[in-house]
Design a protein around this motif. Structure first.
Motif, short mmCIF file in Angstrom:
data_model
loop_
_atom_site.label_atom_id
_atom_site.label_comp_id
_atom_site.label_asym_id
_atom_site.label_seq_id
_atom_site.Cartn_x
_atom_site.Cartn_y
_atom_site.Cartn_z
N GLU A 9 -9.86 -4.50 -5.94
CA GLU A 9 -9.71 -5.05 -4.59
C GLU A 9 -11.03 -5.65 -4.11
OE1 GLU A 9 -7.09 -5.32 -2.57
OE2 GLU A 9 -5.70 -4.48 -4.04
N ALA A 10 -12.14 -4.95 -4.39
CA ALA A 10 -13.45 -5.45 -3.96
C ALA A 10 -13.80 -6.75 -4.68
CB ALA A 10 -14.51 -4.38 -4.21
N ARG B 61 0.84 -1.21 0.00
CA ARG B 61 0.00 0.00 0.00
C ARG B 61 0.86 1.25 0.00
NH1 ARG B 61 -3.33 -2.85 3.88
NH2 ARG B 61 -2.31 -1.69 5.55
N LEU C 2 -10.78 4.52 -9.80
CA LEU C 2 -11.95 3.77 -9.33
C LEU C 2 -11.73 2.27 -9.50
CD1 LEU C 2 -14.85 5.97 -10.80
CD2 LEU C 2 -14.02 5.90 -8.44
N TRP D 79 -8.95 0.63 -9.33
CA TRP D 79 -8.06 0.11 -8.30
C TRP D 79 -8.88 -0.31 -7.07
CZ3 TRP D 79 -3.30 2.78 -10.14
CH2 TRP D 79 -2.16 2.01 -9.95
N ILE D 80 -9.85 0.52 -6.71
CA ILE D 80 -10.73 0.17 -5.59
C ILE D 80 -11.61 -1.01 -5.96
CG2 ILE D 80 -12.56 1.04 -4.08
CD1 ILE D 80 -11.45 3.87 -4.64
#
Length: 891
Positions: A430-431, A47, A424, A426-427
């Motif tokens: 992960e989800a 991160r 967006l 990238w988020i």
């Protein structure tokens, strides 16, 4: 041990955008700090490195832009190509800043569309196109087989016998490095003495040689070890990292597997995930020691250089024919036997690849809808730029120059949307990765943003900019100079052609939204119907787990005796109503056998009896609450030494003994061998959905564990509770430890969770298609509202005149709404035609619903028309309240 490598994409960003003069030094400093942070917390280190890369984008782009500007200023005078592009880009950015609200709406809309495409392409690339790190994945194949006389389809999972593997290995010339393996769970005790239950693969052959890879550390199995079947093992990279802290000194040391030391010779490369096997070892017995009809092994091979997959399958077909000719008299299931090879990527992704590609197609539709919506917004904005275009034309700008400028603006907006969309994504990635991890789908790859995904996003952004920019650019560049300049700034009608374009784009949006809504509606309807199916027993409050008893300690009757003692202890746990054990339970179905029974039709071509075979403890049917139909279930008196007994489900009773009473009849598991025991049918129980809610009940034969002895040493324990199932888990673990402190329990889940996992592909596809459909509906509503609002503003004088001549507010509203609904109705009609092939593509995922379900089509049409009417009503309402005097003065 090699130092940890930073994440690929952030490292690529830093390398591409960094200052060439200082880039290497900066990367080195960041890498050193990353390694230090990684040693303490790998996730936090990744991160941190990603934040450093993202934070560098704006400064680096700024420096590069300044450098480019200085270079252009020092360029020789004249309108060179690069100078023109740079001027167009700066003009586009100034225009974006000048209209921040418009820019924000367009960029956000594009970001959602491009981001969704990026997320789904990440899933397609990581899970289907490239799930494994093999250097030549198209050369690695799995061997599948089908037995038409058993009524089975082509199967690649635990489908071949050891002697069939020997035939393939020794008789094929198109394949090399052919290996075979079986899977099981084994107890591993490491240096610290703590036992683990590890998913283990037992191999004939060198798997790393077949995969074309080297060990991460250490080595693969050596020739002498393969010949002597030595006690050596390879650990998966993830197991070695998570369980042993990536300790490189573990190589060369011994781990205890089922009380026998096995030397760790190497660690597999990262990313090799074959059915979740964490430990790879050698089979202790040669394949020739096994029966020809013991089919529980898998076979993999490598295509030789210069050979095609078609040639491999031609050779396998010949081998299957020779085998059938030689062995059908002994093994009837060989009649019509099929052997076929597929790439390992296809084999490992076949259960969910169809759903993934359907979702990819759906998100492509979403992007087209976004482009149509954006094109409509640009068309509406273009009306305000007619005078600007006329002035530029009058000053000598040709149509090609105007097109270039307008396309540069649209591509600039698309790239801004692409940058935001990547953030967006990238988020979202992960989800989605977390969602897949919880879904139970047998995925081997990972969903991540990498180089190919980044290239895809850039291509999508540029392509989208060109697609949605072409129509407005052509329309805007067709400017009549005299007409526009003579208007002296007054509002003018955009013309019939522009209105037709806007309505056509609205119709396109509605058609695309209709297709997505129909797809989501069909799957949602199907999913609801499937969940309404009765599984045949009570699934609530049933906790399951698995134990594997080592054969060195538990032989013969010691296995059922252990589970009997465990069941008695668990029944005494507060909150536990009843306990049973079994080799499988609905919907966990993986054990099948050929069945012989009295009166079976064994004539040539007849389907041979084939059934699930489940070995259970007394109380299995009572614990799961499977109803008894005829006769009795198992009792404690059905023990070793007593006559062998069996219970059938209703489907097996109908198929094996049609129109007869099955109680008292005899069956054999495997074949009619006089040396094999015959089982007397003592009862028939109700059918269960033993392969999942979307599958019809399959014939199932049950035998009692106490009579089978130690043949099966891996059993599931099932507890029906009166409390929350997970709350009794500590007491269950304690009871197992009291009986044998070395035995861990694993594969812990409720029956309801297992049914949910069995429907994982259907559920994920339904979720994504429904979300895309709702998003498409919202976009269509915004597009309709924008076009109607713009049309009303253009027709202010006309509407004011109608009101002045006596038209009441209701008539004006009906007029505006009716005209707004015309392209909606046409788009819905087109959507009906487009939804038919989509329904056919979804057919494999549908349950109890046809591909052209009229209720779904009617419901979607109603919703779309209703939303369109609502979106057009507000501008219509404002139009009906116009003051005619003010409206006429406005012109």
């Amino acid at each position: 041990m090699n130092p940890p490598q930073p994440p690929t994409l952030p490292r690529l960003i830093l390398r591409l955008l960094g200052d060439p003069d200082t880039r290497d030094a900066q990367l080195g400093d960041l890498h050193e700090e990353y390694a230090e942070r990684y040693a303490y917390d790998p996730r936090a280190a990744r991160r941190w490195y990603t934040r450093q890369a993202l934070g560098s984008i704006a400064p680096n782009l700024g420096r590069r832009a300044s450098r480019a500007d200085r270079a252009l200023r020092s360029h020789a005078a004249g309108d060179g190509t690069m100078t023109t592009i740079w001027r167009d880009l700066k003009y586009a950015l100034r225009g974006a800043r000048k209209h921040p609200a418009f820019t924000a709406v367009v960029v956000l809309t594009l970001a959602l569309g491009i981001g969704a495409n990026t997320v789904i392409f990440s899933a397609v690339h990581g899970l289907v196109l490239s799930p494994f790190p093999f250097p030549e994945p198209d050369r690695i194949v799995g061997i599948g087989s089908a037995h038409p006389r058993l009524g089975g389809d082509l199967n690649f999972f635990e489908n071949l016998s050891p002697l069939e593997f020997v035939d393939i290995r020794d008789q094929t010339r198109t394949l090399e490095d052919v290996i075979s393996w079986d899977m099981g769970n084994r107890q591993i005790t490491g240096p610290e003495g703590i036992p683990d239950n590890v998913r283990t693969g037992f191999f004939w052959g060198d798997p790393l040689r077949t995969l074309g890879m080297e060990a991460h550390i250490g080595r693969s199995f050596g020739p002498d070890e393969l010949a002597d079947r030595d006690a050596v093992m390879l650990l998966s990279y993830e197991f070695w990292r998570d369980r042993y802290g990536a300790d490189s000194t573990l190589v060369g040391r011994a781990l205890i597997m089922d009380e026998h030391p096995h030397t760790v010779v190497g660690v597999l490369p990262p990313g090799i995930d074959i059915y979740g096997m964490e430990l790879w070892t050698l089979m202790s017995a040669p394949p020739e020691r096994f029966d020809r009809n013991r089919r529980q092994f898998q076979v993999m091979g490598r295509i030789r250089d210069g050979v095609t997959l078609r040639e491999v399958n031609t050779e396998l077909a010949g081998l299957a024919g020779r085998t059938a000719q030689e062995y059908t008299s002994e093994f009837e299931e060989y009649e019509g036997w099929v052997l076929q090879a597929q790439t390992w990527n296809d084999v490992s992704t076949q259960s969910f690849r169809g759903g993934v590609f359907i979702v990819m197609g759906a998100v492509g539709f979403v992007l087209l809808l976004v482009c149509a919506n954006t094109a409509n917004l640009l068309l509406a904005r273009a009306q305000g730029r007619r005078r600007e275009m006329a002035v530029r034309t009058a000053m000598g700008a040709g149509r090609g120059r105007l097109l270039s400028q307008l396309l540069t603006e649209s591509v600039t907006l698309a790239l801004l949307g692409g940058i935001l969309g990547m953030a967006l994504a990238w988020i979202g990635v992960e989800a989605v990765d977390g969602l897949l991890a919880r879904s139970g789908l047998p995925v081997a790859g990972r969903v991540s943003v990498n180089g190919p995904v980044l290239a895809f996003t850039a291509a999508v952004a540029v392509g989208a900019g060109i697609i949605f920019g072409l129509v407005p650019a052509f329309q805007t560049s067709r400017t009549e100079i005299s007409e526009t300049l003579q208007s002296e700034g007054k509002a003018t009608t955009s013309g019939a052609s522009r209105q037709r374009l806007q309505r056509g784009l609205v119709g396109l949006e509605v058609a695309l939204a209709f297709v997505l809504l129909v797809g989501g509606g069909l799957l949602l309807n199907s999913f609801v119907r499937m969940n309404a199916v009765e599984p045949g027993f009570q699934t609530e409050n049933v906790l399951t787990m698995r134990l594997t008893l080592p054969r060195q300690e538990y032989e013969g009757q010691a296995v059922p005796a252990f589970f009997q003692r465990l069941n008695e202890r668990l029944e005494a746990v507060p909150g536990v109503r009843s306990v049973a054990a079994g080799t499988q339970f609905p919907p966990m179905a993986f054990s099948y056998r050929r069945i012989w029974h009295e009166g079976a039709d064994d004539s040539e071509g007849a389907t041979l009896p084939f059934s699930q075979t489940t070995i259970v403890s007394p109380g299995y049917f009572e614990t799961l609450e499977i109803p008894l139909r005829v006769g009795r279930t198992f009792a404690v008196t059905d023990e070793a030494g007593s006559p062998f007994v069996a219970v059938l489900n209703e489907t097996a009773a109908r198929r094996f003994f049609p129109g007869q009473d099955p109680v008292g009849r005899l069956i054999q598991l495997g074949s009619a061998d006089p040396e094999q025991p015959s089982f007397q049918v003592v009862g028939v129980v109700g059918d269960t959905r033993n392969r999942g809610l979307d599958q019809d009940p399959f014939p199932e034969v049950f035998a009692v564990h106490s009579q089978i002895g130690g043949i099966q040493n891996q059993l599931f324990v099932m507890l029906r509770t009166e409390v929350e199932p997970s709350s009794v888990l500590p007491a269950v673990r304690a009871a197992v430890q009291e009986l044998d402190s070395d035995q861990p329990v694993y594969a812990i889940a409720t029956v309801e969770e297992r049914f949910a996992e069995a429907a994982g592909t259907r559920r994920m596809t339904t979720l994504f298609l429904t979300l895309f459909g709702v998003f498409a509906l919202a976009l269509a509503a915004v597009g309709i509202y924008a076009v109607v609002s713009y049309t009303v503003s253009e027709r202010t004088q006309e509407i004011g005149l109608r009101v002045a001549l006596g038209a009441d507010g209701g008539r004006v509203r009906r007029l505006v709404v009716r005209q707004a609904l015309m392209p909606v109705v046409i788009g819905a009609a087109v959507g009906v035609g487009l939804s038919i092939p989509l329904g056919m593509a979804l057919e494999q995922l549908l349950f109890g619903v046809s591909a052209t379900d009229p209720l779904t089509l009617a419901s979607v049409a109603t919703v779309l028309v209703g939303v369109a009417a609502a979106a057009s009503w507000l501008p219509a309402f404002r139009a009906s309240r116009l003051d005619p005097v003010e409206a006429l003065r406005s012109e």
